[in-house]
Write a protein that holds these residues in place. Sequence first.
Motif, PDB file in Angstrom:
ATOM      1  N   ASP A 233       0.845  -1.361  -0.045  1.00  0.00           N
ATOM      2  CA  ASP A 233      -0.201   0.005  -0.013  1.00  0.00           C
ATOM      3  C   ASP A 233       0.760   1.078  -0.009  1.00  0.00           C
ATOM      4  N   ASN A 234       1.802   1.298   0.854  1.00  0.00           N
ATOM      5  CA  ASN A 234       2.805   2.549   0.951  1.00  0.00           C
ATOM      6  C   ASN A 234       3.448   2.640  -0.285  1.00  0.00           C
ATOM      7  N   TYR A 235       3.773   1.669  -1.198  1.00  0.00           N
ATOM      8  CA  TYR A 235       4.391   1.745  -2.466  1.00  0.00           C
ATOM      9  C   TYR A 235       3.295   2.569  -3.560  1.00  0.00           C
ATOM     10  N   LYS A 236       2.115   2.024  -3.325  1.00  0.00           N
ATOM     11  CA  LYS A 236       1.083   2.549  -4.314  1.00  0.00           C
ATOM     12  C   LYS A 236       0.846   3.830  -3.926  1.00  0.00           C
ATOM     13  N   TRP A 237       0.749   4.087  -2.805  1.00  0.00           N
ATOM     14  CA  TRP A 237       0.312   5.841  -2.417  1.00  0.00           C
ATOM     15  C   TRP A 237       1.428   6.527  -2.907  1.00  0.00           C
ATOM     16  N   GLY A 238       2.790   6.171  -2.573  1.00  0.00           N
ATOM     17  CA  GLY A 238       3.890   7.051  -3.148  1.00  0.00           C
ATOM     18  C   GLY A 238       3.617   7.208  -4.769  1.00  0.00           C
ATOM     19  N   GLU A 239       3.373   6.288  -5.209  1.00  0.00           N
ATOM     20  CA  GLU A 239       3.685   6.312  -6.745  1.00  0.00           C
ATOM     21  C   GLU A 239       2.327   7.157  -7.235  1.00  0.00           C
ATOM     22  N   ALA A 240       1.297   7.273  -6.658  1.00  0.00           N
ATOM     23  CA  ALA A 240       0.126   8.106  -7.072  1.00  0.00           C
ATOM     24  C   ALA A 240       0.633   9.474  -7.141  1.00  0.00           C
ATOM     25  N   ILE A 241       1.580   9.954  -6.365  1.00  0.00           N
ATOM     26  CA  ILE A 241       1.683  11.277  -6.409  1.00  0.00           C
ATOM     27  C   ILE A 241       2.893  12.046  -6.733  1.00  0.00           C
ATOM     28  N   LYS A 242       2.976  13.159  -7.030  1.00  0.00           N
ATOM     29  CA  LYS A 242       4.210  13.986  -7.103  1.00  0.00           C
ATOM     30  C   LYS A 242       4.417  15.108  -6.142  1.00  0.00           C
ATOM     31  N   VAL A 243       5.642  15.590  -5.921  1.00  0.00           N
ATOM     32  CA  VAL A 243       5.862  16.522  -4.835  1.00  0.00           C
ATOM     33  C   VAL A 243       6.243  17.911  -5.389  1.00  0.00           C
ATOM     34  N   ILE A 244       5.705  18.780  -4.956  1.00  0.00           N
ATOM     35  CA  ILE A 244       5.940  20.270  -5.201  1.00  0.00           C
ATOM     36  C   ILE A 244       6.336  20.900  -4.051  1.00  0.00           C
ATOM     37  N   ARG A 245       7.478  21.626  -3.767  1.00  0.00           N
ATOM     38  CA  ARG A 245       8.043  22.232  -2.767  1.00  0.00           C
ATOM     39  C   ARG A 245       7.474  23.845  -2.988  1.00  0.00           C
ATOM     40  N   PRO A 246       6.197  23.996  -2.122  1.00  0.00           N
ATOM     41  CA  PRO A 246       5.788  25.445  -2.167  1.00  0.00           C
ATOM     42  C   PRO A 246       6.633  26.450  -1.765  1.00  0.00           C
ATOM     43  N   THR A 247       6.270  27.629  -1.749  1.00  0.00           N
ATOM     44  CA  THR A 247       6.987  28.822  -1.110  1.00  0.00           C
ATOM     45  C   THR A 247       5.751  29.876  -0.615  1.00  0.00           C
ATOM     46  N   PHE A 248       6.295  30.937   0.190  1.00  0.00           N
ATOM     47  CA  PHE A 248       5.268  31.900   0.659  1.00  0.00           C
ATOM     48  C   PHE A 248       5.644  32.754  -0.296  1.00  0.00           C
ATOM     49  N   GLU A 249       4.372  33.693  -0.710  1.00  0.00           N
ATOM     50  CA  GLU A 249       4.309  34.834  -1.553  1.00  0.00           C
ATOM     51  C   GLU A 249       5.277  35.775  -0.919  1.00  0.00           C
ATOM     52  N   GLY A 250       6.178  36.384  -1.957  1.00  0.00           N
ATOM     53  CA  GLY A 250       7.149  37.463  -1.451  1.00  0.00           C
ATOM     54  C   GLY A 250       8.242  37.100  -0.593  1.00  0.00           C
ATOM     55  N   SER A 251       8.307  35.899  -0.600  1.00  0.00           N
ATOM     56  CA  SER A 251       9.549  35.282   0.225  1.00  0.00           C
ATOM     57  C   SER A 251      10.832  35.095  -0.222  1.00  0.00           C
ATOM     58  N   GLY A 252      10.850  35.318  -1.783  1.00  0.00           N
ATOM     59  CA  GLY A 252      12.103  35.056  -2.337  1.00  0.00           C
ATOM     60  C   GLY A 252      12.234  33.552  -2.573  1.00  0.00           C
ATOM     61  N   GLY A 253      11.313  32.703  -2.573  1.00  0.00           N
ATOM     62  CA  GLY A 253      11.528  31.429  -2.927  1.00  0.00           C
ATOM     63  C   GLY A 253      11.579  30.354  -1.895  1.00  0.00           C
ATOM     64  N   GLY A 254      11.523  30.718  -0.706  1.00  0.00           N
ATOM     65  CA  GLY A 254      11.604  29.654   0.531  1.00  0.00           C
ATOM     66  C   GLY A 254      10.665  28.826   0.927  1.00  0.00           C
ATOM     67  N   THR A 255      11.055  27.402   1.183  1.00  0.00           N
ATOM     68  CA  THR A 255       9.920  26.735   1.731  1.00  0.00           C
ATOM     69  C   THR A 255       9.931  26.479   3.014  1.00  0.00           C
ATOM     70  N   HIS A 256       8.867  26.197   3.547  1.00  0.00           N
ATOM     71  CA  HIS A 256       8.898  26.107   5.230  1.00  0.00           C
ATOM     72  C   HIS A 256       9.410  24.748   5.616  1.00  0.00           C
ATOM     73  N   VAL A 257      10.540  24.947   6.521  1.00  0.00           N
ATOM     74  CA  VAL A 257      10.986  23.466   7.228  1.00  0.00           C
ATOM     75  C   VAL A 257      10.748  23.570   8.546  1.00  0.00           C
ATOM     76  N   ASN A 258      10.533  22.326   9.080  1.00  0.00           N
ATOM     77  CA  ASN A 258      10.785  21.891  10.643  1.00  0.00           C
ATOM     78  C   ASN A 258      11.907  21.486  10.713  1.00  0.00           C
ATOM     79  N   VAL A 259      12.595  20.883  12.034  1.00  0.00           N
ATOM     80  CA  VAL A 259      13.528  20.184  12.129  1.00  0.00           C
ATOM     81  C   VAL A 259      13.814  19.173  13.255  1.00  0.00           C
ATOM     82  N   SER A 260      14.563  18.427  13.177  1.00  0.00           N
ATOM     83  CA  SER A 260      14.763  17.527  14.095  1.00  0.00           C
ATOM     84  C   SER A 260      16.253  18.045  14.806  1.00  0.00           C
ATOM     85  N   GLY A 261      16.534  18.111  16.040  1.00  0.00           N
ATOM     86  CA  GLY A 261      17.569  18.742  16.482  1.00  0.00           C
ATOM     87  C   GLY A 261      18.289  18.185  18.224  1.00  0.00           C
ATOM     88  N   ALA A 262      18.943  18.918  18.455  1.00  0.00           N
ATOM     89  CA  ALA A 262      19.745  18.401  19.974  1.00  0.00           C
ATOM     90  C   ALA A 262      20.322  19.569  20.496  1.00  0.00           C
TER      91      ALA A 262
END
Length: 343
Positions: A233-262
């Motif tokens: 199922d996981n493989y089928k779900w992955g094959e059904a989509i494509k990924v686009i990295r969105p940006t914020f309007e007027g941000s100069g092209g940046g995509t939102h990220v969260n992090v793992s950290g320490a």
Amino acid sequence: MMIPARLLSPTLLAAVLSLPIHAASAAEVNLYTTREPALIQPLIDSFTSETQIKVNTVFLKDGLLERVKAEGDKSPADVLMTVDIGNLLDLVEGGVTQPIESTVLQETIPANLRSPDNDWFSLSLRDRVLYADKDLDITEFNYEDLADPRWKGKVCIRSGQHPYNTALIAAMISHHGEAATETWLRGVKDNLARKATGGDRDVARDILGGICDIGIANAYYVGRMKNSEPGTDNYKWGEAIKVIRPTFEGSGGGTHVNVSGAAVARHAPNKAEAVQLLEYLVSDKAQQLYAGANYEYPVKAGVELDPVVASFGELQVDAIPVSDIAKNRKLASELVDKVGFNN
């Protein structure tokens, strides 16, 4: 005073030689983490193999801050590892971390992805991207477009109160302010194809099922899905989509990220080893393991990506520091309730 062996009686000499020889205590570091053990074990094994420093791991699904606080200055914790910038800041604000000086960390991790006071550090990135039906004629997207009426009844997303989404909403507040974000959030709610629930992979599942055309989710799940066993199922779900990295309007092209950290624990009994572990985790080898085993985006530039993740194109991170975005998370959570996003 040491007595020469020649002055000892044969019996006493034999007794002395039979005493066990104790080697110096091996170096070790105590890691408290909310990350699933299986995800970080390859990194730990590699660190120990290269440094001979033993890592004692304590996995805490919840209550990391409370555990360390309760242990007080007797806490054995050296390194505190978690996901989500909000959780990292909670540790700092809770008084259980300490600043450290490390040229390696400062030179490797971009300034917007670490504490200006050197008391927390991002180790990998989780970009919040658009999942779209693979046959959809779309190649670029702004986060603001999620509220566009053209997508009415076509958007899927998990709970607005999940940290992944409150972080995104907090970023929207950072870019556009509270009032505009509330209007945007109401527009996204109006466009939902189903109740805001489930997980990120459920977005891909529901796109395959024809429930929605697009949705917001983390990119690394796509790495997991597309690298799953064909036919699952996981493989089928992955094959059904494509990924686009969105940006914020007027941000100069940046995509939102969260992090793992320490961070290094305030009362770390093995501080030097703790710093050594953090420095190792931003090395080429460790960052490669983050990219290859977990499908997360490395914080270090120039590290080879998993082919699936690489196919999404270059990641340009939103320039607003993640710590500044996190300051809006409480307001973001309040807006989710105010607009009834999950109802």
